[in-house]
Design a protein around this motif. Structure first.
Motif, mmCIF file in Angstrom:
data_model
loop_
_atom_site.group_PDB
_atom_site.id
_atom_site.type_symbol
_atom_site.label_atom_id
_atom_site.label_comp_id
_atom_site.label_asym_id
_atom_site.label_seq_id
_atom_site.Cartn_x
_atom_site.Cartn_y
_atom_site.Cartn_z
ATOM 1 N N GLU A 190 0.818 -1.221 0.000
ATOM 2 C CA GLU A 190 0.000 0.000 0.000
ATOM 3 C C GLU A 190 0.840 1.255 0.000
ATOM 4 O O GLU A 190 0.482 2.249 -0.608
ATOM 5 C CB GLU A 190 -0.950 -0.017 1.209
ATOM 6 N N LYS A 191 1.975 1.178 0.732
ATOM 7 C CA LYS A 191 2.825 2.382 0.792
ATOM 8 C C LYS A 191 3.827 2.416 -0.369
ATOM 9 O O LYS A 191 4.665 3.300 -0.443
ATOM 10 C CB LYS A 191 3.577 2.412 2.132
ATOM 11 N N ARG A 192 3.745 1.415 -1.216
ATOM 12 C CA ARG A 192 4.661 1.308 -2.378
ATOM 13 C C ARG A 192 6.123 1.372 -1.938
ATOM 14 O O ARG A 192 6.953 2.081 -2.501
ATOM 15 C CB ARG A 192 4.365 2.390 -3.407
ATOM 16 N N VAL A 193 6.408 0.600 -0.869
ATOM 17 C CA VAL A 193 7.776 0.546 -0.334
ATOM 18 C C VAL A 193 8.371 -0.798 -0.730
ATOM 19 O O VAL A 193 7.730 -1.842 -0.527
ATOM 20 C CB VAL A 193 7.756 0.630 1.210
ATOM 21 N N ALA A 194 9.590 -0.801 -1.265
ATOM 22 C CA ALA A 194 10.252 -2.065 -1.580
ATOM 23 C C ALA A 194 11.013 -2.528 -0.345
ATOM 24 O O ALA A 194 11.471 -1.699 0.453
ATOM 25 C CB ALA A 194 11.210 -1.870 -2.737
ATOM 26 N N PHE A 195 11.128 -3.825 -0.188
ATOM 27 C CA PHE A 195 11.954 -4.349 0.912
ATOM 28 C C PHE A 195 13.412 -4.143 0.523
ATOM 29 O O PHE A 195 13.868 -4.653 -0.502
ATOM 30 C CB PHE A 195 11.636 -5.827 1.158
ATOM 31 N N ASP A 196 14.110 -3.381 1.350
ATOM 32 C CA ASP A 196 15.467 -2.958 1.019
ATOM 33 C C ASP A 196 16.479 -4.023 1.435
ATOM 34 O O ASP A 196 17.037 -3.965 2.529
ATOM 35 C CB ASP A 196 15.760 -1.667 1.795
ATOM 36 N N HIS A 197 16.693 -5.002 0.593
ATOM 37 C CA HIS A 197 17.553 -6.119 0.969
ATOM 38 C C HIS A 197 17.871 -6.915 -0.290
ATOM 39 O O HIS A 197 16.971 -7.257 -1.040
ATOM 40 C CB HIS A 197 16.821 -7.011 1.985
ATOM 41 N N ILE A 198 19.139 -7.196 -0.521
ATOM 42 C CA ILE A 198 19.501 -7.992 -1.701
ATOM 43 C C ILE A 198 20.457 -9.110 -1.290
ATOM 44 O O ILE A 198 21.403 -8.865 -0.540
ATOM 45 C CB ILE A 198 20.220 -7.143 -2.775
ATOM 46 N N LEU A 199 20.204 -10.304 -1.773
ATOM 47 C CA LEU A 199 21.139 -11.416 -1.602
ATOM 48 C C LEU A 199 21.411 -12.005 -2.982
ATOM 49 O O LEU A 199 20.463 -12.302 -3.719
ATOM 50 C CB LEU A 199 20.539 -12.513 -0.720
ATOM 51 N N THR A 200 22.676 -12.197 -3.321
ATOM 52 C CA THR A 200 23.009 -12.762 -4.632
ATOM 53 C C THR A 200 22.270 -14.080 -4.854
ATOM 54 O O THR A 200 21.741 -14.339 -5.920
ATOM 55 C CB THR A 200 24.536 -12.992 -4.725
ATOM 56 N N TYR A 201 22.215 -14.902 -3.811
ATOM 57 C CA TYR A 201 21.568 -16.207 -3.966
ATOM 58 C C TYR A 201 20.141 -16.225 -3.421
ATOM 59 O O TYR A 201 19.607 -17.290 -3.122
ATOM 60 C CB TYR A 201 22.427 -17.306 -3.326
ATOM 61 N N GLY A 202 19.531 -15.041 -3.285
ATOM 62 C CA GLY A 202 18.123 -15.010 -2.863
ATOM 63 C C GLY A 202 17.264 -15.659 -3.936
ATOM 64 O O GLY A 202 17.465 -15.420 -5.127
ATOM 65 N N ALA A 203 16.310 -16.475 -3.522
ATOM 66 C CA ALA A 203 15.368 -17.137 -4.451
ATOM 67 C C ALA A 203 16.102 -17.859 -5.584
ATOM 68 O O ALA A 203 15.672 -17.822 -6.745
ATOM 69 C CB ALA A 203 14.375 -16.123 -5.016
ATOM 70 N N ASN A 204 17.182 -18.500 -5.258
ATOM 71 C CA ASN A 204 17.987 -19.196 -6.261
ATOM 72 C C ASN A 204 17.173 -20.321 -6.935
ATOM 73 O O ASN A 204 16.563 -21.144 -6.254
ATOM 74 C CB ASN A 204 19.239 -19.780 -5.586
ATOM 75 N N PRO A 205 17.158 -20.360 -8.266
ATOM 76 C CA PRO A 205 16.328 -21.350 -8.971
ATOM 77 C C PRO A 205 16.686 -22.805 -8.647
ATOM 78 O O PRO A 205 15.791 -23.652 -8.552
ATOM 79 C CB PRO A 205 16.589 -21.067 -10.457
ATOM 80 N N LEU A 206 17.978 -23.088 -8.481
ATOM 81 C CA LEU A 206 18.368 -24.477 -8.162
ATOM 82 C C LEU A 206 17.827 -24.892 -6.797
ATOM 83 O O LEU A 206 17.232 -25.955 -6.642
ATOM 84 C CB LEU A 206 19.895 -24.605 -8.146
ATOM 85 N N ALA A 207 18.062 -24.021 -5.807
ATOM 86 C CA ALA A 207 17.644 -24.357 -4.438
ATOM 87 C C ALA A 207 16.125 -24.457 -4.349
ATOM 88 O O ALA A 207 15.581 -25.368 -3.700
ATOM 89 C CB ALA A 207 18.179 -23.306 -3.464
ATOM 90 N N THR A 208 15.428 -23.541 -5.017
ATOM 91 C CA THR A 208 13.964 -23.571 -4.906
ATOM 92 C C THR A 208 13.380 -24.749 -5.698
ATOM 93 O O THR A 208 12.355 -25.313 -5.304
ATOM 94 C CB THR A 208 13.347 -22.224 -5.362
ATOM 95 N N ALA A 209 14.055 -25.145 -6.796
ATOM 96 C CA ALA A 209 13.586 -26.325 -7.540
ATOM 97 C C ALA A 209 13.727 -27.582 -6.675
ATOM 98 O O ALA A 209 12.836 -28.437 -6.641
ATOM 99 C CB ALA A 209 14.377 -26.486 -8.835
ATOM 100 N N ALA A 210 14.852 -27.666 -5.952
ATOM 101 C CA ALA A 210 15.040 -28.817 -5.047
ATOM 102 C C ALA A 210 13.938 -28.825 -3.987
ATOM 103 O O ALA A 210 13.347 -29.872 -3.688
ATOM 104 C CB ALA A 210 16.422 -28.747 -4.388
ATOM 105 N N ALA A 211 13.634 -27.640 -3.452
ATOM 106 C CA ALA A 211 12.628 -27.560 -2.386
ATOM 107 C C ALA A 211 11.236 -27.921 -2.892
ATOM 108 O O ALA A 211 10.451 -28.545 -2.172
ATOM 109 C CB ALA A 211 12.628 -26.158 -1.774
ATOM 110 N N CYS A 212 10.922 -27.540 -4.154
ATOM 111 C CA CYS A 212 9.607 -27.915 -4.708
ATOM 112 C C CYS A 212 9.452 -29.436 -4.691
ATOM 113 O O CYS A 212 8.399 -29.974 -4.321
ATOM 114 C CB CYS A 212 9.472 -27.408 -6.139
ATOM 115 N N GLU A 213 10.510 -30.127 -5.087
ATOM 116 C CA GLU A 213 10.471 -31.596 -5.142
ATOM 117 C C GLU A 213 10.380 -32.165 -3.722
ATOM 118 O O GLU A 213 9.651 -33.126 -3.473
ATOM 119 C CB GLU A 213 11.720 -32.120 -5.867
#
Ligand SMILES: Cc1ncc(COP(=O)(O)O)c(C=O)c1O
Length: 410
Positions: free
Chosen positions: A252-275
């Motif tokens: 609502e306040k149009r504020v982004a979460f100020d945080h970056i991780l190179t491996y945030g939401a990594n496709p390999l890790a999240t694909a493993a977790a889906c399985e």
């Protein structure tokens, strides 16, 4: 940790497929399919309105993200001074400095104390060693109500969040709360506009016989961290579940979460977790942990036949065994006896991996070990586990008594 068991080729195949498709993309610019799918799957499992997710590389990072989310939530609401996170003594929230500032293990904090943030700590919930010297139920839940005292002493206008493990893991040895504990905590947090963060890094994804540990008490946190069982050890992954109420402040306040991780939401890790989550659901492993729970604890309690075992406790397939030099007085072994490590060494020699830890009694002295097998463990393996455990505790008892004797006579 390895909730779905070792050697699951399905997970290896999912990793291979994903690596051949998209191994990496930067998460603050691009969404990716497995991360979106994982968020959808998780939202089916998390309680209440915890429907939004940030993905990290592990549990400590998840704690950091939760702390920063809480801070930004209050900033978005114009509460500039709310920044402190209250945690409890006898808790573990991770190894990075923010997470270690919340952690209430004196021994793990000691060397880094000058580097830590000045986060307040409330009393732990621990009926075996009640910090108030009281007994349940006449204690009137002094441990839960201590949170209010700490908030008032700190100044509610300075408190952003409270973080707690639903069942205290490595810092206490699988200490479950009384049924009233978390409902009281939820009420106190609401009264003072303090976000409640449940640290489900150990207890999440079926370990306690429910999807999440906090589900046992029908309480919905504002933020929930998880890791270990999320990818079952097949990839480095953690997550923070965020309630719609908290997420909507950002939207609502149009504020982004100020945080970056190179491996945030990594496709390999999240694909493993889906399985991993598919296996968890398909094989009914959460229900399986619940089914095995009672027998597991009952068999663990047979260890009380050994004089050095002071208490056996736990929920689901998470069990803690506290070691004492004197059961009647609950006197712990001296720290240099390394009692839990001695038991763990005996077990390892016999092929069983335990998680030993210390500081259980007062932050420095006291020993326990955790037992947390895969949720897939079979009956024959359970028999073997308890057989080895019994032998290992007996062998350790002989060694510890020999070591303890000179101390007893001085
Ligand atoms: C309750 C809890 N929180 C946080 C952490 C930190 O997680 P990680 O080691 O993945 O950084 C742990 C690790 O054991 C934990 O048990």
């Amino acid at each position: 940790m390895v909730n779905v068991g070792h050697g699951r080729t399905r997970v290896a195949d999912a990793l291979r497929r994903q690596a051949a498709t998209l191994a990496y993309c930067v998460s603050n610019v691009f969404a990716n399919q497995p991360a979106l799918e994982l968020a959808g799957r998780l939202a089916q499992l998390t309680p209440g309105d915890l429907n939004n997710f940030q993905f990290t590389s592990g549990g400590s990072e998840a704690t950091e993200v939760a702390i920063k989310l809480a801070r930004q939530y209050h900033l978005a609401r114009g509460n500039e001074s709310k920044h402190l996170v209250i945690a409890r003594w006898q808790s573990y929230h991770g190894a990075t400095l923010g997470a270690l500032s919340a952690t209430g293990m004196i021994s793990r904090r000691a060397k880094f104390k000058p580097l830590l943030l000045d986060f307040p700590h409330a009393a732990p919930n621990n009926c075996y060693r009640c910090p108030f010297g009281k007994e349940y139920p006449t204690c009137e839940m002094a441990c839960a109500n201590d949170l209010e005292q700490v908030i008032l002493r700190t100044g509610p206008e300075r408190v952003a969040a409270f973080i707690a493990e639903p069942v205290v893991g490595s810092a206490g040895g699988a200490i479950p709360p009384r049924p009233e504990y978390f409902p009281i905590i939820r009420e106190i947090c609401d009264r003072y506009d303090v976000l409640f963060i449940a640290d489900e890094v150990i207890t999440g994804l079926g370990r306690t016989g429910r999807n999440f540990g906090i589900d046992h008490w029908g309480v919905v946190p504002d933020l929930m961290t998880m890791a270990k069982g999320l990818s079952g050890g097949y990839a480095p992954l953690g997550a923070v579940a965020i309630s719609d109420r908290v997420a909507s402040e950002f939207r609502e306040k149009r504020v982004a979460f100020d945080h970056i991780l190179t491996y945030g939401a990594n496709p390999l890790a999240t694909a493993a977790a889906c399985e991993v989550l598919e296996i968890l659901v398909e094989e009914g492993l959460v229900e399986r942990a619940a089914r095995l729970s009672e027998g597991f604890l009952a068999r663990g309690k047979r260890l009380l036949a050994h004089a050095i075992v002071g208490d056996v406790r736990g929920v689901g397939l998470l069990m803690g065994v506290e070691l004492v030099r004197d059961r009647a007085t609950k006197e712990p072994f001296p720290p240099d006896a390394r009692a839990a490590a001695v038991v763990a060494g005996e077990a390892l020699r016999r092929g069983l991996v335990l998680y030993p830890s210390s500081g259980t009694a007062d932050g420095v002295a006291g020993d326990h070990f955790l037992i947390c097998p895969p949720l897939t463990i079979g009956e024959a393996e359970l028999d073997l586990l308890f057989e080895i455990l019994d032998e290992s505790v007996a062998a350790a008892e002989l060694r510890l008594k020999v070591r303890a004797e000179p101390i007893l006579t001085t």
